[in-house]
Scaffold this motif. Sequence first.
Motif, PDB file in Angstrom:
ATOM      1  N   GLY A  82       0.785  -1.224   0.000  1.00 23.02           N
ATOM      2  CA  GLY A  82       0.000   0.000   0.000  1.00 23.02           C
ATOM      3  C   GLY A  82       0.818   1.276   0.000  1.00 23.02           C
ATOM      4  N   VAL A  83       2.102   1.209  -0.315  1.00 23.15           N
ATOM      5  CA  VAL A  83       2.979   2.379  -0.284  1.00 23.15           C
ATOM      6  C   VAL A  83       3.015   3.022  -1.663  1.00 23.15           C
ATOM      7  N   ARG A  84       2.942   4.363  -1.688  1.00 26.07           N
ATOM      8  CA  ARG A  84       3.040   5.107  -2.934  1.00 26.07           C
ATOM      9  C   ARG A  84       4.472   5.041  -3.455  1.00 26.07           C
ATOM     10  N   LEU A  85       4.628   4.786  -4.750  1.00 26.78           N
ATOM     11  CA  LEU A  85       5.939   4.530  -5.345  1.00 26.78           C
ATOM     12  C   LEU A  85       6.628   5.775  -5.883  1.00 26.78           C
ATOM     13  N   GLY A  86       5.875   6.820  -6.164  1.00 30.39           N
ATOM     14  CA  GLY A  86       6.424   7.992  -6.823  1.00 30.39           C
ATOM     15  C   GLY A  86       7.698   8.544  -6.218  1.00 30.39           C
ATOM     16  N   PRO A  87       7.719   8.818  -4.899  1.00 30.50           N
ATOM     17  CA  PRO A  87       8.927   9.398  -4.307  1.00 30.50           C
ATOM     18  C   PRO A  87      10.150   8.512  -4.456  1.00 30.50           C
ATOM     19  N   PHE A  88       9.944   7.195  -4.476  1.00 33.91           N
ATOM     20  CA  PHE A  88      11.070   6.275  -4.553  1.00 33.91           C
ATOM     21  C   PHE A  88      11.533   6.049  -5.988  1.00 33.91           C
ATOM     22  N   LEU A  89      10.670   6.364  -6.950  1.00 35.93           N
ATOM     23  CA  LEU A  89      11.040   6.225  -8.357  1.00 35.93           C
ATOM     24  C   LEU A  89      11.659   7.498  -8.920  1.00 35.93           C
ATOM     25  N   ALA A  90      11.537   8.610  -8.184  1.00 32.65           N
ATOM     26  CA  ALA A  90      12.056   9.885  -8.678  1.00 32.65           C
ATOM     27  C   ALA A  90      13.546   9.832  -9.027  1.00 32.65           C
ATOM     28  N   PRO A  91      14.420   9.230  -8.187  1.00 33.98           N
ATOM     29  CA  PRO A  91      15.838   9.169  -8.571  1.00 33.98           C
ATOM     30  C   PRO A  91      16.073   8.391  -9.867  1.00 33.98           C
ATOM     31  N   LEU A  92      15.279   7.344 -10.096  1.00 34.11           N
ATOM     32  CA  LEU A  92      15.428   6.580 -11.336  1.00 34.11           C
ATOM     33  C   LEU A  92      14.938   7.394 -12.525  1.00 34.11           C
ATOM     34  N   LEU A  93      13.919   8.214 -12.306  1.00 34.26           N
ATOM     35  CA  LEU A  93      13.474   9.119 -13.369  1.00 34.26           C
ATOM     36  C   LEU A  93      14.563  10.141 -13.662  1.00 34.26           C
ATOM     37  N   ASP A  94      15.194  10.679 -12.625  1.00 37.08           N
ATOM     38  CA  ASP A  94      16.339  11.575 -12.814  1.00 37.08           C
ATOM     39  C   ASP A  94      17.384  10.941 -13.720  1.00 37.08           C
ATOM     40  N   ALA A  95      17.709   9.675 -13.399  1.00 33.99           N
ATOM     41  CA  ALA A  95      18.741   8.976 -14.170  1.00 33.99           C
ATOM     42  C   ALA A  95      18.319   8.796 -15.625  1.00 33.99           C
ATOM     43  N   GLY A  96      17.051   8.442 -15.834  1.00 35.82           N
ATOM     44  CA  GLY A  96      16.571   8.233 -17.192  1.00 35.82           C
ATOM     45  C   GLY A  96      16.587   9.494 -18.028  1.00 35.82           C
ATOM     46  N   VAL A  97      16.280  10.634 -17.396  1.00 38.46           N
ATOM     47  CA  VAL A  97      16.308  11.908 -18.117  1.00 38.46           C
ATOM     48  C   VAL A  97      17.752  12.301 -18.445  1.00 38.46           C
ATOM     49  N   ALA A  98      18.632  12.208 -17.439  1.00 40.58           N
ATOM     50  CA  ALA A  98      20.039  12.582 -17.649  1.00 40.58           C
ATOM     51  C   ALA A  98      20.673  11.761 -18.763  1.00 40.58           C
ATOM     52  N   ALA A  99      20.256  10.509 -18.905  1.00 45.00           N
ATOM     53  CA  ALA A  99      20.833   9.642 -19.934  1.00 45.00           C
ATOM     54  C   ALA A  99      20.479  10.096 -21.345  1.00 45.00           C
ATOM     55  N   ARG A 100      19.472  10.954 -21.484  1.00 49.73           N
ATOM     56  CA  ARG A 100      19.048  11.416 -22.801  1.00 49.73           C
ATOM     57  C   ARG A 100      19.645  12.768 -23.167  1.00 49.73           C
ATOM     58  N   ALA A 101      20.527  13.280 -22.320  1.00 50.77           N
ATOM     59  CA  ALA A 101      21.147  14.576 -22.569  1.00 50.77           C
ATOM     60  C   ALA A 101      22.233  14.466 -23.643  1.00 50.77           C
ATOM     61  N   TRP A 102      22.575  15.619 -24.220  1.00 51.26           N
ATOM     62  CA  TRP A 102      23.684  15.664 -25.172  1.00 51.26           C
ATOM     63  C   TRP A 102      24.998  15.360 -24.471  1.00 51.26           C
ATOM     64  N   ALA A 103      25.127  15.810 -23.228  1.00 54.05           N
ATOM     65  CA  ALA A 103      26.297  15.490 -22.412  1.00 54.05           C
ATOM     66  C   ALA A 103      25.858  15.420 -20.959  1.00 54.05           C
ATOM     67  N   VAL A 104      26.499  14.571 -20.179  1.00 54.06           N
ATOM     68  CA  VAL A 104      26.154  14.431 -18.770  1.00 54.06           C
ATOM     69  C   VAL A 104      27.429  14.482 -17.938  1.00 54.06           C
ATOM     70  N   VAL A 105      27.370  15.190 -16.822  1.00 53.94           N
ATOM     71  CA  VAL A 105      28.490  15.322 -15.893  1.00 53.94           C
ATOM     72  C   VAL A 105      28.032  14.792 -14.536  1.00 53.94           C
ATOM     73  N   GLY A 106      28.850  13.972 -13.904  1.00 57.48           N
ATOM     74  CA  GLY A 106      28.471  13.376 -12.631  1.00 57.48           C
ATOM     75  C   GLY A 106      29.350  13.826 -11.487  1.00 57.48           C
ATOM     76  N   THR A 107      29.027  13.296 -10.307  1.00 59.88           N
ATOM     77  CA  THR A 107      29.785  13.563  -9.090  1.00 59.88           C
ATOM     78  C   THR A 107      30.782  12.432  -8.878  1.00 59.88           C
ATOM     79  N   GLU A 108      32.025  12.796  -8.725  1.00 61.42           N
ATOM     80  CA  GLU A 108      33.058  11.777  -8.549  1.00 61.42           C
ATOM     81  C   GLU A 108      32.802  10.973  -7.277  1.00 61.42           C
ATOM     82  N   GLY A 109      32.854   9.638  -7.385  1.00 61.68           N
ATOM     83  CA  GLY A 109      32.650   8.768  -6.242  1.00 61.68           C
ATOM     84  C   GLY A 109      31.214   8.349  -6.029  1.00 61.68           C
TER      85      GLY A 109
END
Length: 546
Positions: free
Chosen positions: A495-522
């Motif tokens: 019975g737990v809402r999934l949206g808040p827990f899927l947000a980081p994966l949505l972030d990742a999916g959007v960033a993967a479609r960028a022309w260039a992506v820069v990450g945080t070391e480590g």
Amino acid sequence: MAYHSHTVRLYRRKRNLCCLFFLLFVGSITCLILALFLPSCTPRVTFISGGTLPDDDLITLQVVGPSSRRLFKWNASEKYLAYLPHSGFHNQRIALENALVLARLLNRTLLMPPARLGKDLISYHKFDDLHRLLIHSGKQGLLHCPRAISRRGVSPSPPSPSPPPECWGYFDYTHVSWDWLFDLSSIAAEQPLFHHETFTYPWLENPPPDAGTFKLRDQTAYDFRFVDHVPAANARPHPRYRTSYPISLLAASDAQLIQLGTLFGSSRLHLTKRRNIAMRTAIRERMAIANPYLRAASLAVANALGGQDTFLAAHVRLSNGPFRALREQTVRSIWYRLVACALNINGSSDSGTEEVYTLERRLVPTDAEFPPPPDLSVSLRVNHARLPTSGSTRLVPVLDAMPPMNMNMNSGSSTVRVIKCAGKPHEESELAPLNVPLFVATDIEEEGDVQDSLAPLRAAFPCMVLLRDLATMEVGTSLLREVRVLDQLVNAEDGVRLGPFLAPLLDAGVAARAWAVVGTEGSTFSTYVEDLLWPREHGRQIVQRG
């Protein structure tokens, strides 16, 4: 006597007042401690859409994949491999990848743990302690909690003022099956996998009979590194792992179950044989997000930003551990690489670094003296074609094959819904490329914290967008429907809402479609996007580690 009696009455009155003030003080401190430190009984998470939804709009679904089964029992003719997962999602994902490789090499059925999403995570512990924690990590006996706290996890009505203690933190985490997130069908076709529908660990509670288990007990997170060769007697010790354990020793075991501890670590497996490396590559490529809800939402956000390869992206991890201590350095390093990328400056040369350094002093408002520029030798994932000019679009059709849902949503729409940037665009022609949309994924949550920490990025990129901005930013007429769907999803199991827990994966999916992506070391999140998701979205070879 009258004077003495009056003095006694005054003394008692003062004593009673002192006692009353003392009790009030103790009560206030107790309430403060309870408020700060007791686990929350209501969600401590932020919804993508920035609010609540009526119960009628919620979509309850089974978060299991096609391979999940409800009953588990030992098959005398089958041999198994299991491990103990822990920590955040990406640490769990790396451990799963290593386990899939080991199970294939050992020709054993992999007992798949569930993916644990949320904030109430299980950190690494010694083998026996982690073993015990995982047995009790599910929500068995707690399914009354949603009704005891509020309806469906979140309700417009206030939660129960005194939920039972066992329900504290109930909504801070949930479990899903790995094959609900990833397409593991090609892996399952070549090696047997077992997913348990109820997200428990029956193999830990009831191991094989007749002591048919071989346990490799680790006492630290880096005790064992598994290798496909026999290490030389005079081999140099690994800087992190204490023991190089030959996979051939595991293969020689006759035990029905091989129970390993932690498998987290990109270099946990050291493979030297070509066929083993190729097999690991094939498995690693299947770790890309395949969930149709997440795919549709990430495509919709990318289209709102202008389309595939028309925006930049960055993952900025700042909120905990060593990342918090390195906030300023992290943001500055990401700023340098993004600016150099957008302006097509060779940041690896002295003249290029000096050019970006001059721009920093010009664009970033501060009274402090700027330290020397950061090292720009760290590579970034970038398309070889030139970054499109601001305003151009490359829309990718949103998925046509969405799961059935009770809502009005045209998932195949190709309507142009480009965001309206909040900042003032640069007017100078030499700075015009910085007007490109910049999508930022970050783990910091407080709005004031976001504004302060990311101010340098916003100063350079006036069209900087975070996922949370989509709730208030004008994108067509409302929040993207495909994104809103994620907040409507409810795990049928707990019975737990999934949206808040899927947000980081949505972030990742959007960033993967960028022309260039820069990450945080480590950061394992950044590594996931840079090494796997971005190359997969752009038809490139994934990056191998280990």
